[in-house]
Design a protein around this motif. Sequence first.
Motif, PDB file in Angstrom:
ATOM      1  N   SER A 105       0.858  -1.188   0.000  1.00  0.00           N
ATOM      2  CA  SER A 105       0.000   0.000   0.000  1.00  0.00           C
ATOM      3  C   SER A 105       0.895   1.238   0.000  1.00  0.00           C
ATOM      4  O   SER A 105       1.966   1.251   0.608  1.00  0.00           O
ATOM      5  N   ASP A 107       0.447   4.019   1.443  1.00  0.00           N
ATOM      6  CA  ASP A 107       0.551   4.672   2.750  1.00  0.00           C
ATOM      7  C   ASP A 107       1.447   3.900   3.725  1.00  0.00           C
ATOM      8  O   ASP A 107       1.670   4.311   4.850  1.00  0.00           O
ATOM      9  N   THR A 109       0.931   1.024   5.224  1.00  0.00           N
ATOM     10  CA  THR A 109       0.289   0.226   6.264  1.00  0.00           C
ATOM     11  C   THR A 109       0.278  -1.267   5.954  1.00  0.00           C
ATOM     12  O   THR A 109       0.136  -2.075   6.875  1.00  0.00           O
ATOM     13  N   GLY A 158      -7.430   2.662  -1.582  1.00  0.00           N
ATOM     14  CA  GLY A 158      -6.143   3.347  -1.525  1.00  0.00           C
ATOM     15  C   GLY A 158      -5.316   3.034  -2.754  1.00  0.00           C
ATOM     16  O   GLY A 158      -5.774   2.391  -3.697  1.00  0.00           O
ATOM     17  N   ASP A 159      -4.083   3.498  -2.724  1.00  0.00           N
ATOM     18  CA  ASP A 159      -3.146   3.246  -3.817  1.00  0.00           C
ATOM     19  C   ASP A 159      -2.247   2.079  -3.438  1.00  0.00           C
ATOM     20  O   ASP A 159      -1.760   2.006  -2.305  1.00  0.00           O
TER      21      ASP A 159
END
Length: 191
Positions: A105, A107, A109, A158-159
């Motif tokens: 991910s 971010d 995480t 998300g990305d």
Amino acid sequence: MPTQFASKLSAARRARSIKSVVRWLVVAALCVGVGACAASASSPSPAPPTRVETTDGRFHLTFEMPKTTWRATEAIDGTATLSLAGEGSVTISGSSFLIGFEFASADGTRHVVPIWPADCVTRAFEPSQPLTAPLGRRSGDGWTTAELSDPLLHLTPGDWTITAVAQFADGSGCAAVPHNLTAGISIHVSA
């Protein structure tokens, strides 16, 4: 009986009438054409498939996904293909799974890496017989029990970068020249 002047006048009126009808048909056709063009410009077309390739000597890894934007409710799919260029077969060795997938991910995480079984399988690899693996996950790669219970691959919004990874040795015994090919695709998952 109509006079010659009346016939000429009638012919002129018919010509004007025909020209008028033709003008209206041209205008109508243009309006329809422009409307169709405007409609097609405003409606989104499906994204083209994404393909990433990498090469190490004669070995070639291709990772393909049909699109890069997904909804969290959609099953994410793709295919990785390991192929051999040139003439003649080679002997390769490695885990019984030569291709795995890494999920990261943006971010930070989640970062799930493939874990290969510790077995060592030697096989002949032919240029005309590429090895393919559908995008997926395996137990032990860092997925939760709930994620593994879903037969389809879903990711949270998300990305993400999904990377196909091929690990093997060029030769027998799993101790020969190692190869580690990676091909990553960045995607977006919306809620």
